[in-house]
Design an enzyme around this catalytic site. Structure first.
Site, short mmCIF file in Angstrom:
data_model
loop_
_atom_site.label_atom_id
_atom_site.label_comp_id
_atom_site.label_asym_id
_atom_site.label_seq_id
_atom_site.Cartn_x
_atom_site.Cartn_y
_atom_site.Cartn_z
N GLY A 32 0.71 -1.31 -0.08
CA GLY A 32 -0.11 0.19 0.11
C GLY A 32 0.68 1.27 0.12
N LYS A 79 9.51 7.89 10.80
CA LYS A 79 8.77 7.80 11.95
C LYS A 79 7.85 6.62 11.95
CE LYS A 79 7.27 10.82 15.81
NZ LYS A 79 7.27 12.17 15.83
N LYS A 117 9.68 0.76 -0.86
CA LYS A 117 9.11 -0.53 -0.99
C LYS A 117 8.44 -0.76 0.17
CE LYS A 117 13.28 -2.84 -2.24
NZ LYS A 117 14.10 -3.84 -2.95
N GLY A 118 7.82 -1.95 0.52
CA GLY A 118 7.08 -2.16 1.62
C GLY A 118 8.15 -2.32 2.82
N GLU A 121 5.04 -5.35 6.76
CA GLU A 121 5.29 -6.63 7.02
C GLU A 121 6.60 -7.34 7.10
OE1 GLU A 121 0.91 -8.15 4.94
OE2 GLU A 121 2.64 -8.31 3.85
MO1 MOS Z 1 -1.93 -8.01 4.71
S1 MOS Z 1 -2.15 -9.68 5.76
O1 MOS Z 1 -2.31 -8.31 3.10
O2 MOS Z 1 -3.13 -7.10 5.53
#
Ligand code: MOS
Length: 735
Positions: A511, A620, A688-689, A692
């Site tokens: 996202g 942050k 990048k992300g 996770e």
């Molecule tokens: Mo994540 S587990 O795709 O909100």
């Protein structure tokens, strides 16, 4: 805007606003209770009624009869909706089990009725007057028992083998063959699933707590047989999701059905004790890992098989994902097996695949290092790869894994780790250090936004992107401010409404990068519109401090708005760069634990994460994401486990008293380091992300630290004290 060649220099690179540790722009609303969550929404002229959900009391079987007479006559009751009177409902694309069950029951606590009443208490009381007779069928609830019947699914089968794994493993001088278990886990987000639904004729609006607005809208429409245009989802503030709110759940559907039946707006929240069995969870896994290596530590064969279960039609937990990419080795085999279970629906939870996969793989690497008498960091560094091991033509777009390990080793004081387990003591405490790799793929997905500059020079961004507590509002505001050369307080961001352009949504750590890239695309168009009005060349112009500059000229941005506001809409669309390059994020987790030599109680003392995840848009909010993820990883390591009742088929500890997650006192000291990195292959943001990545590997680092402290190797999560006690060093020796 098509993104199909690596980014070159662009306006984001100026980093006047992006890349700074800006406070959450929604922070004051959150901390003063003024950010309206779904259940708190008010419709001034249309007071809502309240729905309470009744969950099935069996795990599998049929409803033989259902008597709702007494419930209907109870005080305040306006309607009772069941599968019998709800009308035709189609299974949503993103749902495995139906959100309103009956007569067939697919899992325990599958919703079978919603009672709508004037007050919540009346609705809840009336659910208890519904008389349901069930015919129970035998179900499969035990992954271990179902394992022999598990099948390799056609989709998501774990990938093609490379070379000759069996031959190379058989002839490897050093072999590791170990099996690990991870339990079912629950998202346990703070805000329960909740919705307020209101009908206007045949048009439906649902204020709901949902990560993926466009998916949700499509599935509400599909389930109810409505045109998508007739459905609006609004989800501006979300108190955590972790994957549990990627999909429409029973609260949204039952609020809509309840509102239709009652002729009034209806609010439905899933009560905490219902959530765990009614919604989705991270499925348990059994993982067998085999690694063959030379005596020098080079991996020659790596095999990873993972078994998980789900309802018929469901999916495997893709726990072998990282093993395809993390370490070198010419011979490889990764396979997923899926067993049919009648437990509640398994689905995504923070870093699905890698999070449980690394819980196993990164203990295996620790065990291999020990067999080789190598330092675990040296072993990982030796087996680094800069290309996809299965397809060496595909380089990683960026991969600074070794640097994460080395930076962390230095900052954490890895040299304090005793190579011999059980060697460090402080009074009654056995002290140990552990390390593990962090790895999570970086996904990118189309994302759109609309931007508008009004006559006062305020910039408004509209996109259906969500902020699940991650900081989306803030990084989107930073992006838009950077692009137009405005201070961030001149930017308003509006999110989470299906009437806005469709974004990437919040999931899979895609996202942040994808949604800001969509805002970048829209802002590029807006810059063109501004430049055209000012008679400037957008490609040359610099937007800075409220001015538009080109050559020797400097024109106030406001001059472009005297004829009226300007707006633009665009989407970022990704080409095949993610096929030509392997895009992943990397890190290293370091953990120090103290294990009580008498009781086996584990205390985490220090944690460090070092991450290489492209440009950090806001250090942050990114740090907060990693800290939260590390905390979740400690939960997975030490306490989180849904206890399965293998006869009745449900998760027994279905509330936050029984399902333990870490609290502040469990987490004394956490540090996060981001390596300086930009990834021009990922997007124009070069980000990048990271949300996770932070959970990936943590639990193994904890387990490895416990081993280093005690010499007890636990391969079955969570590592609770009962699994340590019997093998701890004799108390009299633990001074
Ligand atoms: Mo994540 S587990 O795709 O909100």
């Amino acid at each position: 805007m098509k993104f199909d060649t690596p980014a070159t220099t662009n306006p984001i690179d100026r980093l006047r606003v992006v890349g700074h540790p800006v406070d959450r722009v929604d922070g004051p609303l959150k901390t003063t209770g003024r950010a309206p969550y779904a259940y708190e929404q008010q419709l001034p002229d249309r007071p809502p009624a309240y729905g309470a959900v009744l969950g099935a009391a069996i795990a599998k079987g049929r409803i033989v009869s259902m008597d709702t007479t007494a419930a209907r006559q109870a005080p305040g009751v306006l309607a009772v909706v069941t599968a019998e009177n709800a009308g035709k409902l189609t299974l949503g694309k993103m749902n495995t089990a139906r959100l309103l069950g009956g007569p067939e029951i697919q899992h325990y606590h599958q919703a079978v009725a919603v009672v709508v009443a004037e007050t919540f208490e009346q609705a809840r009381a009336a659910t208890r007057l519904i008389r349901v007779r069930y015919e129970r069928e035998r179900g499969a609830f035990d992954l271990e028992a179902a394992r022999p019947q598990a099948k390799v699914p056609e989709k998501e089968n774990g990938g093609e083998p490379v070379g000759d794994f069996d031959g190379a493993y058989a002839s490897a001088p050093v072999q590791l063959d170990a099996t690990y278990k991870t339990p079912d886990q629950s998202h346990a987000m703070m805000e329960p699933h909740a919705s307020l639904a209101a009908w206007d004729g045949d048009a439906l609006t649902i204020w709901t707590s949902n990560q993926m607005i466009a998916w949700g809208r499509a599935d509400v429409a599909r389930t109810l047989g409505l045109d998508e245009e007739k459905v609006r989802l609004i989800s501006p503030y979300i108190g955590g999701g972790f994957g549990g709110k990627l999909f429409v759940r029973a609260d949204a559907l039952l609020a809509a059905l309840g509102a239709r039946a009652a002729g009034r707006p209806v609010k439905v929240a899933l009560a905490r004790p219902l959530i765990i069995n009614n919604t989705t969870h991270r499925p348990a896994t059994i993982q067998r890992i085999r690694i063959g290596a030379g005596t020098d530590g080079r991996i020659t064969a790596i095999g990873h098989e993972s078994w998980s279960g789900d309802l018929p039609g469901g999916q495997p937990e893709t726990a072998v994902q990282q093993t395809r990419l993390l370490y070198a080795g010419a011979n490889r085999k990764t396979t997923l097996y899926l067993a049919e279970l009648d437990l509640p629906e398994g689905n995504a939870m923070r870093a699905p695949g890698e999070a449980p996969g690394l819980m196993a793989l990164e203990i295996a690497m620790d065990e291999l290092a020990e067999k080789l008498k190598m330092d675990p960091i040296a072993l990982r560094a030796l087996n680094d790869t800069q290309v996809d091991p299965a397809d060496p033509k595909r380089p990683f777009s960026s991969r600074r894994f070794i640097e994460c390990l080395r930076t962390g080793a230095e900052r954490f004081g890895w040299d304090q780790r005793a190579a011999q387990p059980g060697a460090r003591r402080e009074g009654r405490w056995l002290i140990g250090l552990g390390v593990a790799a962090a790895f999570r793929n970086n996904l990118v997905t189309k994302s759109a936004a609309r931007v508008r500059l009004d006559r006062e020079g305020r910039l408004t961004v509209d996109t259906d992107m969500t902020d699940i507590g991650t900081g989306s509002y803030t990084i989107i505001a930073q992006t838009a401010a950077e692009m137009l050369g405005l201070p961030i307080d001149r930017v308003t961001v509006r999110l989470g409404d299906s009437s806005f352009p469709v974004s990437a949504g919040s999931g899979g750590q895609w996202g942040g990068n994808s949604a800001t890239a969509g805002v970048y695309a829209a802002c590029m168009k807006l810059r063109e519109a501004v430049a055209a009005r000012l008679g400037l060349d957008a490609a040359q112009a610099e937007f800075d401090e409220g001015q538009v500059r080109q050559g020797g000229r400097s024109v106030p941005l406001a001059d472009a708005l005297t004829q009226g506001e300007l707006s633009a809409e665009d989407a970022i669309e990704f080409g095949d760069l993610d096929k030509r390059f392997q895009q992943s994020t990397f890190g290293a987790h370091f953990v120090e634990v103290a294990v009580d030599a008498y009781t086996g109680e584990t205390r985490v003392r220090r944690m460090l994460a070092v991450c290489a995840a492209g440009r950090i848009l806001n250090p942050k909010t990114a740090r907060s994401q990693v800290i939260g993820a590390m905390t979740m990883g400690v939960g997975a390591a030490l306490m989180e486990e849904l206890a399965v009742d293998k006869r009745a088929g449900f998760f027994v500890n279905h509330d936050l008293a029984g399902y333990e997650v870490p609290v502040h006192a469990d987490i004394p000291h956490q540090e996060v380091i981001f390596l300086e990195e930009t990834d021009p292959v990922s997007s124009p943001m070069k980000a990048k992300g990271v949300g996770e990545l932070g959970i990936c590997g943590v639990s193994a680092a904890v387990a490895n630290a416990i081993y280093n402290a005690t010499g007890v190797r636990v391969r079955d999560y969570p590592v609770t004290l009962d699994k340590l006690l019997a093998q701890l060093p004799a108390p009299e020796r633990a001074a």
